[in-house]
Design a protein around this motif. Structure first.
Motif, mmCIF file in Angstrom:
data_model
loop_
_atom_site.group_PDB
_atom_site.id
_atom_site.type_symbol
_atom_site.label_atom_id
_atom_site.label_comp_id
_atom_site.label_asym_id
_atom_site.label_seq_id
_atom_site.Cartn_x
_atom_site.Cartn_y
_atom_site.Cartn_z
ATOM 1 N N PHE A 284 -35.511 6.766 47.474
ATOM 2 C CA PHE A 284 -35.830 6.642 46.057
ATOM 3 C C PHE A 284 -34.895 5.621 45.409
ATOM 4 O O PHE A 284 -33.671 5.818 45.365
ATOM 5 C CB PHE A 284 -35.663 7.987 45.352
ATOM 6 N N GLY A 285 -35.461 4.526 44.916
ATOM 7 C CA GLY A 285 -34.721 3.622 44.055
ATOM 8 C C GLY A 285 -33.629 2.799 44.703
ATOM 9 O O GLY A 285 -32.793 2.225 43.993
ATOM 10 N N ALA A 286 -33.626 2.696 46.042
ATOM 11 C CA ALA A 286 -32.518 2.002 46.707
ATOM 12 C C ALA A 286 -32.873 0.612 47.199
ATOM 13 O O ALA A 286 -31.980 -0.147 47.569
ATOM 14 C CB ALA A 286 -32.035 2.843 47.898
ATOM 15 N N PHE A 287 -34.147 0.252 47.235
ATOM 16 C CA PHE A 287 -34.541 -0.954 47.954
ATOM 17 C C PHE A 287 -34.126 -2.247 47.274
ATOM 18 O O PHE A 287 -34.088 -3.304 47.904
ATOM 19 C CB PHE A 287 -36.046 -0.947 48.202
ATOM 20 N N GLY A 288 -33.792 -2.189 45.993
ATOM 21 C CA GLY A 288 -33.299 -3.380 45.322
ATOM 22 C C GLY A 288 -31.950 -3.847 45.835
ATOM 23 O O GLY A 288 -31.522 -4.958 45.544
ATOM 24 N N HIS A 289 -31.275 -2.994 46.605
ATOM 25 C CA HIS A 289 -29.984 -3.363 47.171
ATOM 26 C C HIS A 289 -30.112 -4.100 48.504
ATOM 27 O O HIS A 289 -29.092 -4.382 49.144
ATOM 28 C CB HIS A 289 -29.130 -2.114 47.368
ATOM 29 N N PHE A 290 -31.338 -4.387 48.919
ATOM 30 C CA PHE A 290 -31.556 -5.100 50.172
ATOM 31 C C PHE A 290 -32.274 -6.415 49.873
ATOM 32 O O PHE A 290 -33.296 -6.427 49.182
ATOM 33 C CB PHE A 290 -32.387 -4.261 51.139
ATOM 34 N N LEU A 291 -31.746 -7.487 50.401
ATOM 35 C CA LEU A 291 -32.403 -8.772 50.248
ATOM 36 C C LEU A 291 -33.686 -8.801 51.071
ATOM 37 O O LEU A 291 -33.804 -8.079 52.072
ATOM 38 C CB LEU A 291 -31.465 -9.888 50.695
ATOM 39 N N PRO A 292 -34.677 -9.605 50.677
ATOM 40 C CA PRO A 292 -35.940 -9.637 51.428
ATOM 41 C C PRO A 292 -35.754 -9.867 52.923
ATOM 42 O O PRO A 292 -36.451 -9.270 53.746
ATOM 43 C CB PRO A 292 -36.706 -10.783 50.761
ATOM 44 N N PHE B 299 -22.882 -8.356 44.338
ATOM 45 C CA PHE B 299 -23.474 -7.053 44.009
ATOM 46 C C PHE B 299 -24.982 -7.240 44.078
ATOM 47 O O PHE B 299 -25.593 -7.830 43.181
ATOM 48 C CB PHE B 299 -23.056 -6.570 42.622
ATOM 49 N N VAL B 300 -25.585 -6.790 45.151
ATOM 50 C CA VAL B 300 -27.019 -7.001 45.375
ATOM 51 C C VAL B 300 -27.803 -5.902 44.671
ATOM 52 O O VAL B 300 -27.713 -4.720 45.027
ATOM 53 C CB VAL B 300 -27.340 -7.026 46.881
ATOM 54 N N MET B 301 -28.543 -6.282 43.644
ATOM 55 C CA MET B 301 -29.433 -5.351 42.946
ATOM 56 C C MET B 301 -30.475 -6.175 42.223
ATOM 57 O O MET B 301 -30.239 -6.695 41.135
ATOM 58 C CB MET B 301 -28.649 -4.494 41.949
ATOM 59 N N TYR B 302 -31.635 -6.340 42.875
ATOM 60 C CA TYR B 302 -32.701 -7.171 42.322
ATOM 61 C C TYR B 302 -33.965 -6.332 42.180
ATOM 62 O O TYR B 302 -34.557 -5.910 43.169
ATOM 63 C CB TYR B 302 -32.966 -8.370 43.232
ATOM 64 N N TYR B 303 -34.360 -6.089 40.953
ATOM 65 C CA TYR B 303 -35.496 -5.208 40.692
ATOM 66 C C TYR B 303 -36.831 -5.827 41.084
ATOM 67 O O TYR B 303 -37.804 -5.115 41.321
ATOM 68 C CB TYR B 303 -35.533 -4.832 39.208
ATOM 69 N N ARG B 304 -36.909 -7.151 41.136
ATOM 70 C CA ARG B 304 -38.205 -7.795 41.360
ATOM 71 C C ARG B 304 -38.393 -8.297 42.789
ATOM 72 O O ARG B 304 -39.366 -8.974 43.081
ATOM 73 C CB ARG B 304 -38.358 -8.967 40.376
ATOM 74 N N ALA B 305 -37.473 -7.976 43.691
ATOM 75 C CA ALA B 305 -37.522 -8.535 45.043
ATOM 76 C C ALA B 305 -38.309 -7.674 46.029
ATOM 77 O O ALA B 305 -38.608 -8.115 47.131
ATOM 78 C CB ALA B 305 -36.099 -8.738 45.573
ATOM 79 N N PHE B 306 -38.665 -6.461 45.631
ATOM 80 C CA PHE B 306 -39.328 -5.518 46.545
ATOM 81 C C PHE B 306 -40.813 -5.474 46.181
ATOM 82 O O PHE B 306 -41.235 -4.715 45.319
ATOM 83 C CB PHE B 306 -38.682 -4.132 46.403
ATOM 84 N N ARG B 307 -41.606 -6.314 46.855
ATOM 85 C CA ARG B 307 -43.012 -6.496 46.493
ATOM 86 C C ARG B 307 -43.931 -5.807 47.502
ATOM 87 O O ARG B 307 -43.672 -5.848 48.717
ATOM 88 C CB ARG B 307 -43.346 -7.981 46.406
ATOM 89 N N LEU B 308 -45.001 -5.224 46.993
ATOM 90 C CA LEU B 308 -45.889 -4.410 47.820
ATOM 91 C C LEU B 308 -46.406 -5.166 49.030
ATOM 92 O O LEU B 308 -46.371 -4.652 50.159
ATOM 93 C CB LEU B 308 -47.062 -3.897 46.968
ATOM 94 N N GLY B 309 -46.897 -6.380 48.852
ATOM 95 C CA GLY B 309 -47.446 -7.128 49.974
ATOM 96 C C GLY B 309 -46.413 -7.396 51.050
ATOM 97 O O GLY B 309 -46.690 -7.238 52.255
ATOM 98 N N ASP B 310 -45.200 -7.790 50.642
ATOM 99 C CA ASP B 310 -44.126 -8.035 51.607
ATOM 100 C C ASP B 310 -43.750 -6.751 52.329
ATOM 101 O O ASP B 310 -43.509 -6.742 53.544
ATOM 102 C CB ASP B 310 -42.892 -8.593 50.898
ATOM 103 N N VAL B 311 -43.685 -5.660 51.584
ATOM 104 C CA VAL B 311 -43.285 -4.381 52.164
ATOM 105 C C VAL B 311 -44.296 -3.917 53.211
ATOM 106 O O VAL B 311 -43.925 -3.510 54.325
ATOM 107 C CB VAL B 311 -43.120 -3.331 51.049
ATOM 108 N N ARG B 312 -45.579 -3.993 52.872
ATOM 109 C CA ARG B 312 -46.608 -3.582 53.834
ATOM 110 C C ARG B 312 -46.538 -4.431 55.106
ATOM 111 O O ARG B 312 -46.640 -3.911 56.222
ATOM 112 C CB ARG B 312 -47.996 -3.694 53.203
ATOM 113 N N ARG B 313 -46.367 -5.718 54.942
ATOM 114 C CA ARG B 313 -46.308 -6.609 56.101
ATOM 115 C C ARG B 313 -45.126 -6.285 57.002
ATOM 116 O O ARG B 313 -45.273 -6.188 58.233
ATOM 117 C CB ARG B 313 -46.230 -8.056 55.633
ATOM 118 N N GLU B 314 -43.953 -6.085 56.413
ATOM 119 C CA GLU B 314 -42.765 -5.832 57.222
ATOM 120 C C GLU B 314 -42.796 -4.441 57.851
ATOM 121 O O GLU B 314 -42.288 -4.254 58.964
ATOM 122 C CB GLU B 314 -41.509 -6.017 56.389
ATOM 123 N N LEU B 315 -43.381 -3.482 57.179
ATOM 124 C CA LEU B 315 -43.538 -2.157 57.787
ATOM 125 C C LEU B 315 -44.450 -2.240 59.009
ATOM 126 O O LEU B 315 -44.170 -1.641 60.056
ATOM 127 C CB LEU B 315 -44.096 -1.164 56.773
#
Length: 255
Positions: free
Chosen positions: A128-136, A192-208
């Motif tokens: 929950f709410g942690a993925f903004g701390h990871f770069l694409p 300090f890595v925290m980017y709210y707009r870097a976690f995009r649905l299309g990218d996430v589905r592809r990488e999963l």
């Protein structure tokens, strides 16, 4: 945005000029009094959805923070739940706030999500709410780690909100925040890595999918739909192959 029990502006400034780990160590005692904690509305919606998929035996809360998601796991897991986080301060609060006794038992592990210290022992992983701390560029390794700790047929489940439209004030708020973080990281170390707009649905589905998951999603109805019919919030359900067909999950309109 903050309750009277939340951090002061000075405390937030000190956190923002620290590393991610040190920043959360500092923020931990007051974290649950900030808007950074995942809302009860999201936690409750995910809990209801998980109850239709479970029960599960062993659950992992990835980047557990102060343990809000671990509480959700305790309602759907029969044997044990584990929270893992790299902030000792956040784990200290979790140990204090989430009862360790009773059943299922709760365990707390300090560790990096990019190098999880577990074998394939979990039936369910949530975050929950942690993925903004990871770069694409870190997502492939992160999702591979999650895949490695799930048993065959295990699920990796997390909510993901729809991005705000450009006409929305939230769009410009998040854009401004991400821009400020990029400027800060260009001028100050450690980052300090925290980017709210870097976690995009299309990218996430592809990488999963590349990590070996079968990926489905469902709308979380509590949050309604946007004017184009797409859900305001979805639940991603990524299943590790080998445990039979995953539970049927509805597919909302694209968008």
């Amino acid at each position: 945005m903050f309750s009277p029990h939340g951090p002061s502006l000075r405390e937030l400034a000190v956190q923002a000029l620290s590393s991610v780990e040190r920043g959360y160590d500092l923020l931990a005692p007051k974290f649950d009094h900030t808007p950074f904690r995942t809302s009860d509305a999201v936690l409750d919606a995910v809990e209801r959805a998980l109850k239709t998929m479970g029960p599960f035996d062993r659950g992992l809360d990835l980047c557990c923070g102060t343990g809000a998601g671990t509480d959700v796991l305790r309602t759907v897991c029969r044997e044990s739940v584990t929270g893992v986080d790299f902030s000792a301060g956040m784990l200290a609060v979790a140990r204090r706030e989430v009862p360790s006794g009773g059943w299922p038992r709760a365990d707390w592990v300090r560790g990096d999500a990019r190098a999880l210290p577990f074998g394939p022992v979990f039936d369910l992983v949530v975050s929950f709410g942690a993925f903004g701390h990871f770069l694409p560029g870190e997502l492939p390794g992160l999702f591979t780690q999650v895949h490695s700790v799930l048993r065959p047929g295990g699920r990796f489940v997390f909510p993901i909100g729809a991005p705000p439209r450009p006409a929305s004030p939230w769009y410009w708020t998040l854009l401004g925040f991400d821009t400020a973080m990029r400027v800060r990281n260009a001028l100050w170390r450690p980052p300090f890595v925290m980017y709210y707009r870097a976690f995009r649905l299309g990218d996430v589905r592809r990488e999963l999918s590349r990590a070996g998951f079968t990926v489905e999603h469902q709308a979380l109805p509590d949050f309604g739909r946007r004017p184009d019919g797409s859900p305001r919030c979805r639940l991603l359900v990524a299943t590790r192959a080998g445990g039979g067909a995953p539970a049927e999950v509805s597919r909302p309109p694209a968008g």
